[in-house]
Design an enzyme around this catalytic site. Structure first.
Site, PDB file in Angstrom:
ATOM      1  N   CYS A  40     -16.192   3.565  -8.797  1.00 38.99           N
ATOM      2  CA  CYS A  40     -15.161   3.861  -7.796  1.00 38.99           C
ATOM      3  C   CYS A  40     -16.098   3.794  -6.611  1.00 38.99           C
ATOM      4  O   CYS A  40     -17.156   3.193  -6.593  1.00 38.99           O
ATOM      5  CB  CYS A  40     -14.549   5.169  -7.936  1.00 38.99           C
TER       6      CYS A  40
ATOM      7  N   ASN B 113     -18.204   7.646  -6.166  1.00 33.27           N
ATOM      8  CA  ASN B 113     -18.779   8.238  -7.433  1.00 33.27           C
ATOM      9  C   ASN B 113     -18.956   9.776  -7.168  1.00 33.27           C
ATOM     10  O   ASN B 113     -19.769  10.244  -7.996  1.00 33.27           O
ATOM     11  CB  ASN B 113     -19.938   7.514  -7.709  1.00 33.27           C
TER      12      ASN B 113
ATOM     13  N   CYS C 216     -15.580  11.605  -7.208  1.00 35.79           N
ATOM     14  CA  CYS C 216     -14.131  11.987  -7.409  1.00 35.79           C
ATOM     15  C   CYS C 216     -13.858  11.271  -8.909  1.00 35.79           C
ATOM     16  O   CYS C 216     -13.816  11.840  -9.941  1.00 35.79           O
ATOM     17  CB  CYS C 216     -13.145  11.798  -6.451  1.00 35.79           C
ATOM     18  N   ARG C 217     -13.210   9.935  -8.577  1.00 31.78           N
ATOM     19  CA  ARG C 217     -12.736   9.388  -9.770  1.00 31.78           C
ATOM     20  C   ARG C 217     -13.579   8.834 -10.918  1.00 31.78           C
ATOM     21  O   ARG C 217     -13.252   9.389 -11.955  1.00 31.78           O
ATOM     22  CB  ARG C 217     -11.760   8.165  -9.054  1.00 31.78           C
ATOM     23  N   SER C 218     -14.690   8.379 -10.695  1.00 32.78           N
ATOM     24  CA  SER C 218     -15.484   7.529 -11.767  1.00 32.78           C
ATOM     25  C   SER C 218     -16.199   8.779 -12.427  1.00 32.78           C
ATOM     26  O   SER C 218     -16.247   8.554 -13.760  1.00 32.78           O
ATOM     27  CB  SER C 218     -16.303   6.453 -11.132  1.00 32.78           C
TER      28      SER C 218
ATOM     29  N   ASP D 191      -7.300   6.607  -4.417  1.00 26.83           N
ATOM     30  CA  ASP D 191      -8.662   7.443  -3.777  1.00 26.83           C
ATOM     31  C   ASP D 191      -7.810   8.706  -3.250  1.00 26.83           C
ATOM     32  O   ASP D 191      -6.882   8.778  -2.536  1.00 26.83           O
ATOM     33  CB  ASP D 191      -9.036   6.694  -2.532  1.00 26.83           C
TER      34      ASP D 191
HETATM   35  P1  4NP Z   1     -14.186   8.269  -5.056  1.00 19.74           P
HETATM   36  O1  4NP Z   1     -13.653   9.251  -3.752  1.00 19.74           O
HETATM   37  O2  4NP Z   1     -14.520   6.928  -4.578  1.00 19.74           O
HETATM   38  O3  4NP Z   1     -13.266   8.579  -6.177  1.00 19.74           O
HETATM   39  O4  4NP Z   1     -15.734   9.149  -5.622  1.00 19.74           O
HETATM   40  C1  4NP Z   1     -14.036   9.043  -2.714  1.00 19.74           C
HETATM   41  C2  4NP Z   1     -15.127   9.720  -2.120  1.00 19.74           C
HETATM   42  C3  4NP Z   1     -15.377   9.468  -0.876  1.00 19.74           C
HETATM   43  C4  4NP Z   1     -14.828   8.993   0.235  1.00 19.74           C
HETATM   44  C5  4NP Z   1     -13.569   7.900  -0.469  1.00 19.74           C
HETATM   45  C6  4NP Z   1     -13.497   8.316  -1.842  1.00 19.74           C
HETATM   46  N1  4NP Z   1     -14.954   8.860   1.432  1.00 19.74           N
HETATM   47  O5  4NP Z   1     -14.292   8.021   2.083  1.00 19.74           O
HETATM   48  O6  4NP Z   1     -15.758   9.620   1.926  1.00 19.74           O
END
Ligand code: 4NP
Length: 160
Positions: A10, A13, A15-17, A127
């Protein structure tokens, strides 16, 4: 027989992955497939590298009965394209980044998570970072469906 590597990817790294990795790893263990399949997760971006999983993702995973173990976010490296056969992107942006990054001799599969899921095929796992706790619950529910469908496909393809 070589273990099949699955890398969930993602943006950050956090939240989702990591949630996908944790749920997939739990399903692997429940099926007795720890020696046949291994999983990891990483980010396309570097800005959260070194950070722990987002507590909101940990809490949402917990509500579904899964544990995201303490770990540190990391960005994808060239070596990942050698070590992992399946690179599984959470959304189209991650997918396009991976496709652009993959070396010409990469022989594995780069795919969107929901492509493995007949009734959600092609959806982004959106996201949730700026969303509510409910957004995290929706995200985790879609991830749970996606990784379950991915494991079913791997079992069929590789006769696991
Ligand atoms: P992830 O989530 O890609 O699922 O880990 C996010 C974490 C941080 C951000 C965006 C998505 N950000 O914009 O900081």
């Amino acid at each position: 027989m070589a273990s099949i590597g699955v890398l969930f990817v993602c943006l950050g790294n956090i939240c989702r992955s990591p949630a996908a990795e944790a749920i997939f790893a739990e399903l692997i263990t429940r099926r007795g497939l720890d020696a046949r399949v291994h999983a990891d997760s990483c980010a396309t971006a570097s800005f959260h590298a070194g950070k722990a999983p987002d507590p909101r993702a940990v809490a949402a995973a917990g509500r579904l009965g899964y544990r995201i173990a303490p770990r540190l976010a990391r960005q994808i490296t060239d070596a990942d394209f050698r070590h992992f056969r399946y690179l599984v992107a959470m959304d189209r942006n991650n997918l396009h980044t991976l496709q652009g990054w993959a070396p010409p001799d990469f022989t594995g599969e780069i795919e969107l998570l929901t492509r493995y899921c007949a009734d959600a095929a092609g959806q982004d796992v959106a996201d949730p970072f700026y969303g509510s706790a409910e957004a995290f619950d929706d995200t985790l529910a879609l991830i749970e469906r996606g990784v379950g469908a991915l494991l079913e496909q791997l079992c069929r393809r590789h006769r696991l």
